[in-house]
Motif scaffolding. Structure first.
Motif: not given
Length: 317
Positions: A65-68, A75-79
């Motif tokens: 999830a920390k990947r930019p 919108f990133g990989y947070g989910r």
């Protein structure tokens, strides 16, 4: 930035602490089950193995999830953390609960001769201490995060599944240890080895209930949940208070990660504002919003006449 780093380190400590406790407990439970033939102890061993694997998956999910953001996921990989949280819930149900119920039924139909339960009690006591320590660490972190909110309200509003998942896993583990202890005691007290099998089924039922609850929470996060009402109200107040804004039509938010929020704002500008002035105003508003609400990772402001927009009242209105 420093507070965010400290929070991440504390979350990792919770997961690593739970992982270390579960690995040690699992080995001890399997040894005890092999020596005594206890079905409930065997179920508890599988339970600890599943919990250990779950902690690994949550740590993996946090890492991913920390990947930019990139071109594929702007919108990133947070989910992605929410996906692995859902997988964890499925594993608790399918493996933890399933194996426990299977072992219980098997032991009821094929009860093994009773053996000295002393080692079971020793392992259970050690497991309670280790699991209790992990539970205490997870609860302390959860209490810090929830603030003044009640437990149930904090879980429902939490956007970080790792914290409450470890807490509920540890709670289920402690309940399972109590049930296993009662099962071992009852089977020897009444000379009925099948009672240990019923204890194993009860452990499976506890795990199934926890798994269904966690899956429900993880599903909501995976589909997409809005930001907390206080954040929405803060954004509304900042935009509505700008002298160039006539009114705020609506604010829509969604969590793209536990600590990142995308916000879309529809606002009616005063008629006297020119196109050139509007661009500067939008840039100013974005700067103010990000400074006041750091979790806002992406901000989209759409100038829109009130009569053309679907107006949603602000929180608490």
């Amino acid at each position: 930035m420093a507070d965010s780093l400290i929070a991440r380190v504390r979350k990792d400590i919770v997961l690593y602490g739970a992982l270390a406790a579960n690995l040690g407990i699992a080995i001890a439970k399997f040894v005890a089950a092999g020596i005594t033939g206890s079905s409930s102890m065997l179920s508890e061993g599988f339970h600890s193995c599943v919990d250990s694997f779950n902690q690994v998956l949550l740590l993996y999910g946090q890492h991913r999830a920390k990947r930019p953001p990139d071109a594929v996921h702007p919108f990133g990989y947070g989910r992605e953390l929410y996906f692995w949280a859902f997988v964890v819930a499925l594993l608790i149900f399918a493996i933890g609960a399933g194996v426990s119920v299977y072992e219980g039924v098997h032991h009821i139909h094929n009860p093994e001769p009773l053996r000295d339960p002393t080692i079971n009690y020793v392992v259970l006591a050690v497991a309670v201490v280790m699991e209790g320590t992990s539970w205490f660490i997870a609860r302390r972190e959860f209490d810090t995060a929830r603030g003044e909110l009640g437990w149930w309200q904090a879980v429902r509003q939490s956007k970080d599944p790792a914290g409450f998942m470890v807490l509920f896993e540890d709670s289920a583990a402690l309940a399972g240890l109590v049930i296993a202890g009662v099962g071992v005691w009852a089977s020897h007290r009444f000379d009925r080895p099948e009672l240990d099998g019923y204890a194993s089924i009860a452990i499976g039922a506890v795990l199934a209930i926890v798994a269904v609850f966690l899956a429900r929470e993880a599903k909501g996060l995976l589909i997409g949940e809005p930001a907390d009402a206080t954040i929405i109200a803060q954004v509304h107040a900042l935009v509505d208070g700008h002298p160039a804004i006539a009114s705020v039509n609506h604010i829509r938010t969604i969590h793209t990660a536990p600590d990142r929020v995308f916000v879309a704002i529809s606002a009616d500008f005063h008629d006297a504002v020119t196109m050139g002035e509007g661009e500067a105003i939008l840039k100013d508003l974005e700067g103010r919003l990000k400074a006041a609400v750091p979790v806002l990772s992406s901000i989209y402001i759409r100038p829109e006449k009130r009569e053309d927009a679907v107006v949603v009242p602000p929180p608490g209105a």
